[in-house]
Write a protein that holds these residues in place. Sequence first.
Motif, PDB file in Angstrom:
ATOM      1  N   PRO A  69      -8.774   1.577 -15.415  1.00 33.55           N
ATOM      2  CA  PRO A  69      -7.795   1.198 -16.174  1.00 33.55           C
ATOM      3  C   PRO A  69      -8.417   0.354 -17.394  1.00 33.55           C
ATOM      4  O   PRO A  69      -9.548  -0.084 -17.215  1.00 33.55           O
ATOM      5  N   GLU A  70      -7.807   0.706 -18.675  1.00 34.82           N
ATOM      6  CA  GLU A  70      -8.291  -0.221 -19.903  1.00 34.82           C
ATOM      7  C   GLU A  70      -7.834  -1.687 -19.531  1.00 34.82           C
ATOM      8  O   GLU A  70      -8.300  -2.522 -20.149  1.00 34.82           O
ATOM      9  N   SER A  71      -6.801  -1.747 -19.058  1.00 34.57           N
ATOM     10  CA  SER A  71      -6.060  -3.147 -18.917  1.00 34.57           C
ATOM     11  C   SER A  71      -5.261  -3.201 -17.964  1.00 34.57           C
ATOM     12  O   SER A  71      -4.635  -2.032 -17.488  1.00 34.57           O
ATOM     13  N   LEU A  72      -5.015  -4.153 -17.070  1.00 36.82           N
ATOM     14  CA  LEU A  72      -3.971  -4.295 -16.076  1.00 36.82           C
ATOM     15  C   LEU A  72      -2.822  -5.053 -16.567  1.00 36.82           C
ATOM     16  O   LEU A  72      -1.901  -5.711 -15.683  1.00 36.82           O
ATOM     17  N   ASP A  73      -2.802  -5.037 -17.874  1.00 36.44           N
ATOM     18  CA  ASP A  73      -1.516  -5.636 -18.613  1.00 36.44           C
ATOM     19  C   ASP A  73      -0.789  -4.472 -19.131  1.00 36.44           C
ATOM     20  O   ASP A  73      -0.972  -3.905 -20.327  1.00 36.44           O
ATOM     21  N   LEU A 133      -1.099  -1.440 -10.118  1.00 33.43           N
ATOM     22  CA  LEU A 133      -0.202  -2.266 -10.182  1.00 33.43           C
ATOM     23  C   LEU A 133       1.020  -2.077  -9.716  1.00 33.43           C
ATOM     24  O   LEU A 133       1.574  -3.203  -9.362  1.00 33.43           O
ATOM     25  N   SER A 134       1.387  -1.125  -9.174  1.00 31.37           N
ATOM     26  CA  SER A 134       2.663  -0.651  -8.359  1.00 31.37           C
ATOM     27  C   SER A 134       2.710  -1.433  -7.249  1.00 31.37           C
ATOM     28  O   SER A 134       3.752  -1.546  -6.655  1.00 31.37           O
ATOM     29  N   ASN A 135       1.556  -1.666  -6.571  1.00 35.23           N
ATOM     30  CA  ASN A 135       1.427  -2.447  -5.318  1.00 35.23           C
ATOM     31  C   ASN A 135       1.218  -3.969  -5.458  1.00 35.23           C
ATOM     32  O   ASN A 135       1.180  -4.640  -4.609  1.00 35.23           O
ATOM     33  N   VAL A 136       0.967  -4.347  -6.716  1.00 33.59           N
ATOM     34  CA  VAL A 136       0.790  -5.620  -7.047  1.00 33.59           C
ATOM     35  C   VAL A 136       1.970  -6.507  -7.755  1.00 33.59           C
ATOM     36  O   VAL A 136       2.298  -7.586  -7.447  1.00 33.59           O
ATOM     37  N   CYS A 137       2.488  -5.569  -8.711  1.00 28.54           N
ATOM     38  CA  CYS A 137       3.474  -6.333  -9.498  1.00 28.54           C
ATOM     39  C   CYS A 137       4.886  -5.789  -9.189  1.00 28.54           C
ATOM     40  O   CYS A 137       5.088  -4.645  -9.170  1.00 28.54           O
ATOM     41  N   GLU A 138       6.025  -6.546  -8.986  1.00 31.65           N
ATOM     42  CA  GLU A 138       7.372  -5.696  -8.591  1.00 31.65           C
ATOM     43  C   GLU A 138       8.166  -6.024  -9.808  1.00 31.65           C
ATOM     44  O   GLU A 138       8.056  -6.691 -10.915  1.00 31.65           O
ATOM     45  N   ARG A 139       9.102  -5.034  -9.833  1.00 29.53           N
ATOM     46  CA  ARG A 139      10.005  -4.685 -10.871  1.00 29.53           C
ATOM     47  C   ARG A 139      11.617  -5.265 -10.392  1.00 29.53           C
ATOM     48  O   ARG A 139      11.930  -5.433  -9.195  1.00 29.53           O
ATOM     49  N   LEU A 140      12.349  -5.355 -11.344  1.00 29.93           N
ATOM     50  CA  LEU A 140      13.649  -6.040 -10.981  1.00 29.93           C
ATOM     51  C   LEU A 140      14.492  -4.775 -10.037  1.00 29.93           C
ATOM     52  O   LEU A 140      15.173  -5.227  -9.371  1.00 29.93           O
ATOM     53  N   TYR A 141      14.249  -3.601 -10.356  1.00 28.19           N
ATOM     54  CA  TYR A 141      14.677  -2.483  -9.555  1.00 28.19           C
ATOM     55  C   TYR A 141      13.817  -1.716  -9.247  1.00 28.19           C
ATOM     56  O   TYR A 141      12.463  -1.805  -9.637  1.00 28.19           O
ATOM     57  N   GLN A 142      13.697  -0.757  -8.358  1.00 28.87           N
ATOM     58  CA  GLN A 142      12.643   0.015  -7.952  1.00 28.87           C
ATOM     59  C   GLN A 142      13.061   1.229  -7.408  1.00 28.87           C
ATOM     60  O   GLN A 142      14.183   1.887  -6.927  1.00 28.87           O
TER      61      GLN A 142
END
Length: 545
Positions: free
Chosen positions: A65-69, A82-91
Amino acid sequence: MKPTSRLAPLCLAGTLALTAACAGADTTTSKDTAGVDVSQLKLTPTTAAATGTVDSVDWLLEDEPESLDLDTQGGSAGRTVLSNVCERLYQLQPDMSVEPSLVEKETRPDPKTLVLTLRDGVTFHDGSTMTADDVLFSLRRHAEPEMEQSDEFGNVSAMTRTGDREITITFKQPDALFTKALAGDAGLVYDKALVEKAGNEFGTPGQGDACSGPYELTNWKSGDSITLTRADDYWGDKPLTGQVVFRWAEDSAMVNALSTGAADGAYLDTVSTAAALTGKSGLKQYYGPSTATLALIPTERGGLADPDIRKALSLALDRTGIAKSGYGGLVEPWATPVGSGAWGYEKSVFEAAQKQLDAAAPAEPDLAAAKELVKKAAAKPDSPIVIGTDSTQGRLVIANAVRAALTQLGLKAQIKTVPSAAYGEFYGDKEARADIDVLVADWYISKSDPLGFYDNALSDSSNNWVGFSSAAYDSNVEEALRTIDDAKRAALVVDIEKEFSDAAVWIPVAQMPTVLVMNDELTGPPASMAYLYSPWAARLGAKKG
């Protein structure tokens, strides 16, 4: 979300493809040109549930990845991590439906107002509690003009904190796709304090994450690896796998690592990788729904300006031959520019509509009907129709099939092949495609709703290269975008699909599956495109406890 191309450099939309004899496939005895048994896949969104724990798993990405932002740099590699690290309001679920996640409940007091009640008891990896202020900060950050997801907020008039666990969003007009966007990168929720503390360094090697997911980012050694470790204080169900270590490899290096057991799994991007892994001992391949397709996009140059010529080309194209010789039989001839992974609701309605369109994009050529269209065409091109591609095997097979079809129709055609590094420029640079009449393209959308694609043919869309213009089409798309009710919106989308097909704005070729290859002692993660937007590693584990 802005469209991006996955088999090309990230520039506009995204995809996948692959080969025979795998889990979830209904096999036939047909063979491709290499003599490999091929099949029309029955796509399955999930793998069998895991029951056993695993200490550590080595997982491969196509590149670092070039960035994890993800606000500043999108891409499938970063999302896979990041799908395993950062959560979203909906899934996004494995079957590509959308459910609330960090949102506990949604209400709509009126068509232009969305009220989100946030889940209680969610904690970030630093131990702090997720608040409405964190959510509001995250949404406003995503909406900033320079950010990747800013276009998802174009219809938003205000976002405010209206309670301890409540965010209210008001729209200029009803927005049917906004909650779908919140299942993507527009719905990522960050710890405000940590993001502000990191400043411009957020998402770079050496920085931690600011998230609440089942794994936390514990190490990013640039040029070597990224390590995720199970978050023991995670508010939800605990993962079975303690650690996931990501490394990156391309082509033969990836094949070697997976074949020898140096790596345990990967979501694959290229047909050649999967073909090389078919039948390897200790590995299993899985194929799932994706929104990805292969398509032909007519350009501004004008060689395919006449819709009858475009429709004739669609009828004359040998989609079955393309699928077999270019993609090992593991792409499916397809009549729309959106894969079945977009059917996140009203699936039976979209499935029936797809079949109704097959006659305009047949699996086998219909030369007689195609030649009749050429005869009545108002503007037959005098100059050769130029087909743009790079030297990727699959794209070259498509380009040659297009040239063959045009030749059979009595039209001149030639292929322009550019280096892969330059291919991506065709998507975003009008000047780069000034010398081609049609682009061999691959495409995906991030939303599990076909409507998320069809705004590409609006009269003022920058992706409407051929200049299709229809007031009725524009009106129907705008109405569908305002229609919150799924059943009513699906009926509108079916009509939009037909108008798009009748005008042959793009020429669909095939749908492409998501491909997962994994050590055969592991199971659990989704086989669908949902892995880009939901915590797939949280489901990963051993087959036996």
